[in-house]
Structure formats: C-alpha cells, structure tokens
Scaffold this motif. Structure first.
Motif, mmCIF file in Angstrom:
data_model
loop_
_atom_site.group_PDB
_atom_site.id
_atom_site.type_symbol
_atom_site.label_atom_id
_atom_site.label_comp_id
_atom_site.label_asym_id
_atom_site.label_seq_id
_atom_site.Cartn_x
_atom_site.Cartn_y
_atom_site.Cartn_z
ATOM 1 N N UNK A 116 96.456 42.412 61.211
ATOM 2 C CA UNK A 116 95.246 42.511 61.733
ATOM 3 C C UNK A 116 94.610 43.355 60.189
ATOM 4 N N UNK A 117 95.590 43.767 59.114
ATOM 5 C CA UNK A 117 95.668 44.311 57.767
ATOM 6 C C UNK A 117 94.669 42.990 56.849
ATOM 7 N N UNK A 118 95.374 41.115 57.335
ATOM 8 C CA UNK A 118 94.874 39.873 56.774
ATOM 9 C C UNK A 118 93.316 40.186 56.682
ATOM 10 N N UNK A 119 92.832 40.331 57.813
ATOM 11 C CA UNK A 119 91.581 39.866 58.135
ATOM 12 C C UNK A 119 90.614 40.817 57.637
ATOM 13 N N UNK A 120 90.765 42.130 58.229
ATOM 14 C CA UNK A 120 90.238 43.294 58.168
ATOM 15 C C UNK A 120 89.568 43.155 56.963
ATOM 16 N N UNK A 121 90.852 43.243 55.654
ATOM 17 C CA UNK A 121 90.516 42.903 54.109
ATOM 18 C C UNK A 121 89.806 41.977 53.611
ATOM 19 N N UNK A 122 89.898 40.518 54.491
ATOM 20 C CA UNK A 122 88.825 39.534 54.237
ATOM 21 C C UNK A 122 87.340 40.247 54.420
ATOM 22 N N UNK A 123 87.784 39.934 56.047
ATOM 23 C CA UNK A 123 86.011 40.470 55.719
ATOM 24 C C UNK A 123 85.672 42.164 55.243
ATOM 25 N N UNK A 124 86.279 42.717 54.625
ATOM 26 C CA UNK A 124 85.728 43.533 53.789
ATOM 27 C C UNK A 124 85.284 43.065 52.752
ATOM 28 N N UNK A 125 85.929 42.771 52.105
ATOM 29 C CA UNK A 125 85.355 42.164 50.973
ATOM 30 C C UNK A 125 84.226 41.305 51.024
ATOM 31 N N UNK A 126 84.167 39.911 52.170
ATOM 32 C CA UNK A 126 82.971 39.283 51.409
ATOM 33 C C UNK A 126 81.779 40.629 52.037
ATOM 34 N N UNK A 127 81.797 41.484 53.212
ATOM 35 C CA UNK A 127 80.298 42.831 53.252
ATOM 36 C C UNK A 127 80.680 43.351 51.836
ATOM 37 N N UNK A 134 91.696 39.215 46.302
ATOM 38 C CA UNK A 134 93.102 40.201 46.389
ATOM 39 C C UNK A 134 94.472 40.490 46.088
ATOM 40 N N UNK A 135 94.698 38.764 44.870
ATOM 41 C CA UNK A 135 95.598 38.955 43.613
ATOM 42 C C UNK A 135 95.169 39.391 42.778
ATOM 43 N N UNK A 136 93.999 40.166 42.505
ATOM 44 C CA UNK A 136 93.660 40.516 40.978
ATOM 45 C C UNK A 136 93.803 41.860 41.207
ATOM 46 N N UNK A 137 94.402 42.891 39.696
ATOM 47 C CA UNK A 137 94.707 43.866 39.680
ATOM 48 C C UNK A 137 93.120 44.443 38.883
ATOM 49 N N UNK A 138 92.845 45.764 39.444
ATOM 50 C CA UNK A 138 91.749 46.423 38.896
ATOM 51 C C UNK A 138 91.513 46.357 37.872
ATOM 52 N N UNK A 139 92.494 46.168 36.924
ATOM 53 C CA UNK A 139 92.260 46.063 35.084
ATOM 54 C C UNK A 139 91.184 44.949 35.121
ATOM 55 N N UNK A 140 91.308 43.700 35.805
ATOM 56 C CA UNK A 140 90.574 42.389 35.466
ATOM 57 C C UNK A 140 89.586 42.589 36.118
ATOM 58 N N UNK A 141 88.967 43.416 36.720
ATOM 59 C CA UNK A 141 87.570 43.774 37.465
ATOM 60 C C UNK A 141 86.720 45.014 36.120
ATOM 61 N N UNK A 142 85.472 44.503 36.619
ATOM 62 C CA UNK A 142 84.419 45.519 35.642
ATOM 63 C C UNK A 142 84.382 46.349 36.661
ATOM 64 N N UNK A 143 83.772 47.512 35.723
ATOM 65 C CA UNK A 143 83.882 49.153 36.632
ATOM 66 C C UNK A 143 82.782 48.635 38.359
ATOM 67 N N UNK A 144 81.736 48.429 38.041
ATOM 68 C CA UNK A 144 80.815 48.034 39.162
ATOM 69 C C UNK A 144 81.632 47.019 40.702
ATOM 70 N N UNK A 145 83.456 46.850 40.499
ATOM 71 C CA UNK A 145 83.341 45.882 41.152
ATOM 72 C C UNK A 145 84.865 46.580 41.661
ATOM 73 N N UNK A 146 85.016 47.336 40.705
ATOM 74 C CA UNK A 146 86.524 48.529 40.906
ATOM 75 C C UNK A 146 85.504 49.705 42.104
ATOM 76 N N UNK A 147 84.107 49.718 41.467
ATOM 77 C CA UNK A 147 83.530 50.551 42.855
ATOM 78 C C UNK A 147 83.346 50.487 43.985
ATOM 79 N N UNK A 148 82.663 48.902 43.858
ATOM 80 C CA UNK A 148 82.949 48.266 45.302
ATOM 81 C C UNK A 148 84.141 48.925 45.944
ATOM 82 N N UNK A 149 85.623 48.295 45.143
ATOM 83 C CA UNK A 149 86.494 48.150 46.394
ATOM 84 C C UNK A 149 86.578 49.502 46.779
#
Length: 332
Positions: A116-127, A134-149
């Motif tokens: 259920x966790x897997x399914x919810x995370x997949x759905x929220x990342x699409x949203x 899923x496999x990235x670390x925060x440092x590999x993402x931009x500020x805007x992407x981190x705020x979306x997470x």
C-alpha cells in the motif's frame, strides 16, 4: 450567506493570542477557515503570520484563546497528535534517505502495509509531476523538486489541514512562479484545506481564496483577493496590496491606483494639475510620474497618449476609482 459559509469549518481560531517575553506576538485572532479553502496570512516580517501558523501546528504554545479543528480543541495536543501537516521554508528532507524512504517514513510509523505504501508513493509522485524518482536522494534534485517532495510527504499523511510557511521564498523567481501554479493545481485536484504564509502580495493574490492581512500582531482585514484589492479598509492595507498613490488633501488622504488616473495633456478642469517628471516604457503601457506641489504621482497610460506628452509638460489628472482615508481608516 457566502458559498464558503455553507461549507464545513475546518479551522477556527477563537480570540487566540501568543505573546513572547519581549511583548511581541499576536492577540485577538479570530478566523474561520472552511473546507477546501486556501487562506493566506499576508504581511511584512514580524507581523505575526508565522506565529499563528506555528501555533496551529503545535510548535508554539498559545497564551490565550482556543484553536479548533473540526470543532475539537487542539491546544493541548503535541504536533504529532494534531490533524495537521506543516511544510517549512527549508524542505526538511532527510539527506541520507532516498525520496522513497523520505516519503515512506510517516506511513511506516502508521503500520501501513508495504504494498500500500508503494502504491501511495507512486500515486503521489504522479500527482506532483515527479514520477520515477523514488531512488534519488534529495541532493540530486533541484530546490523546486525538493519542495514538491516535501509537500507530497505532507499530503501522504492525509491531514485535515496543510500548513505552508513561506514554502517558496528560498526559490528563484521563475521557479516560484511554477511552484505557485503547481500548488494551485494540487489544491484544486485534492481539495485539501490549506493555510499559507507569505510576505509576497503577488503570491497571495495569485493563490488565495481569501487573504488575511496582518499588521503588528493583529488582523487588519480578511477578504477575497478582489475585496482586499478593490476595497481596502485602511491606508495600511491599501499600501500593502498593489500600488497606490496617496495624495494628501487637508485631513484626508486620497488613495488612487496608477491605472485609475486619467491623464489629459495641458491644463483643464480636473482634480489637479501637475508637471510630467519621467516617462518610462513598460512594454504595452507607459508609466509616467507627475509632480504636483510636493507630491509625485504615478500614472499608467497607453503608448498612444505617451507620444503626445514629454517631460516638463503640464497635464491634468482626473481620479477614477479611489478611496478616501482619515487617520488611516476608510472614510464613509
């Protein structure tokens, strides 16, 4: 009765106060936030908007009054027991965890099954338009992407109320604009109730169903963006939302926006006569400043009119829509 008042009250602040040892803080805060609303607390630094938000989230103890969510008082509950989720200016993602682990953390604490966790995370990342990260670390993402997470992590907890404390202020202007649009889309899609804090009037106007204008620890005005812009109750609100000229006439102050002044070349019968000081092309329109006695008045005019006047010319200014204030308050 307005459409909002037909809806369920999610958050109610009842004569809430939070005073610090130095005397700063907020008092006599009364506010209802309805289901599905995005309400923005707007004001300059130190006006008390973040104090209210942190008091609702449980990160500050209140001095007086009550805070109710769904009709139940929450003032004695710690943050983790409140039906709220808070997103701060700093994203607060754990750097040593992957995006999946960051998102799954709260769900694991709630003993939700892994599939259920897997399914919810997949759905929220699409949203939030970040599928497959899923496999990235925060440092590999931009500020805007981190705020979306960070927002996605809060939404996964299905709070009754999402609290956002200047969430975009660390981002550059272009990313901020994109994040505003993203948040508006998310809010419309999920229907979640949001209280948003910002000092940026443009952000408040763009996002909000209603705006709460704060001034020195007190609420100055509550209304829709249109109400706040078109009918400010005080000189303070008029000066904080949009751009106004404040023209002294005896004991009165006339507040008139640059777009609401008609400029007529030469001296004619009108509100006042002045001399053109500057002419600035802003693209599809032109801003001119006019010197009238000790005051400089800004006016927006079309390009065709701007070609008929030059610096040093006399012009007549005629007020269109305007407001009259006496001692800082709107005159009847």
């Amino acid at each position: 009765m307005s459409e909002a008042e037909n809806r369920k009250v999610i958050l109610e602040l009842d004569d809430m106060a939070k005073k610090y040892d130095n005397g700063d803080g907020v008092e006599h805060v009364n506010l209802k936030v309805y289901e599905g609303e995005l309400v923005t607390l707007l004001g300059p630094s130190g006006c008390g908007k973040s104090t209210i938000l942190r008091s609702v989230g449980g990160f500050l103890d209140t001095t007086a009054g009550d805070i109710r969510i769904d009709g139940n008082s929450i003032v004695d509950l710690p943050p983790e027991k409140r039906p709220t989720a808070m997103v701060f200016q700093s994203y607060n993602l754990w750097p040593h965890m992957t995006i999946y682990e960051n998102l799954a953390f709260g769900l694991k604490l709630r003993k939700i099954p892994k599939n259920e966790i897997d399914s919810q995370i997949k759905d929220i990342l699409n949203l939030v338009n970040l599928p497959g990260c899923e496999k990235k670390y925060p440092s590999q993402m931009s500020g805007g992407q981190q705020q979306r997470i960070a927002i996605a992590r809060s939404l996964l907890l299905k709070p009754h109320l999402l609290l956002l404390d200047e969430p975009f202020s660390a981002l550059d202007a272009k990313i901020r604009q994109q994040m505003r649009e993203e948040l508006k889309r998310l809010q419309q899609k999920t229907g979640i109730t949001i209280v948003f804090v910002t000092h940026d009037q443009e952000e408040a106007m763009a996002l909000s169903h209603r705006i709460v204008v704060m001034n020195k620890g007190k609420i100055e005005q509550i209304g829709t963006p249109e109400e706040i812009y078109d009918n400010p109750v005080s000189e303070y609100v008029a000066s904080f939302i949009g751009e106004n000229n404040f023209i002294k006439e005896g004991e009165k102050t006339i507040a008139v926006r640059p777009e609401d002044i008609t400029v007529i070349p030469g001296k004619t019968d009108g509100n006042l006569i002045g001399t053109v000081s500057t002419i600035m092309l802003m693209g599809h329109y032109v801003v001119i400043t006019v010197k009238h006695e000790d005051e400089v008045i800004k006016c927006n005019i079309n390009r065709e009119l701007s070609e008929k006047i030059k610096v040093g010319d006399d012009v007549t200014l005629v007020y269109g829509k305007h407001h009259v204030f006496v001692n800082g308050q709107k005159a009847d």
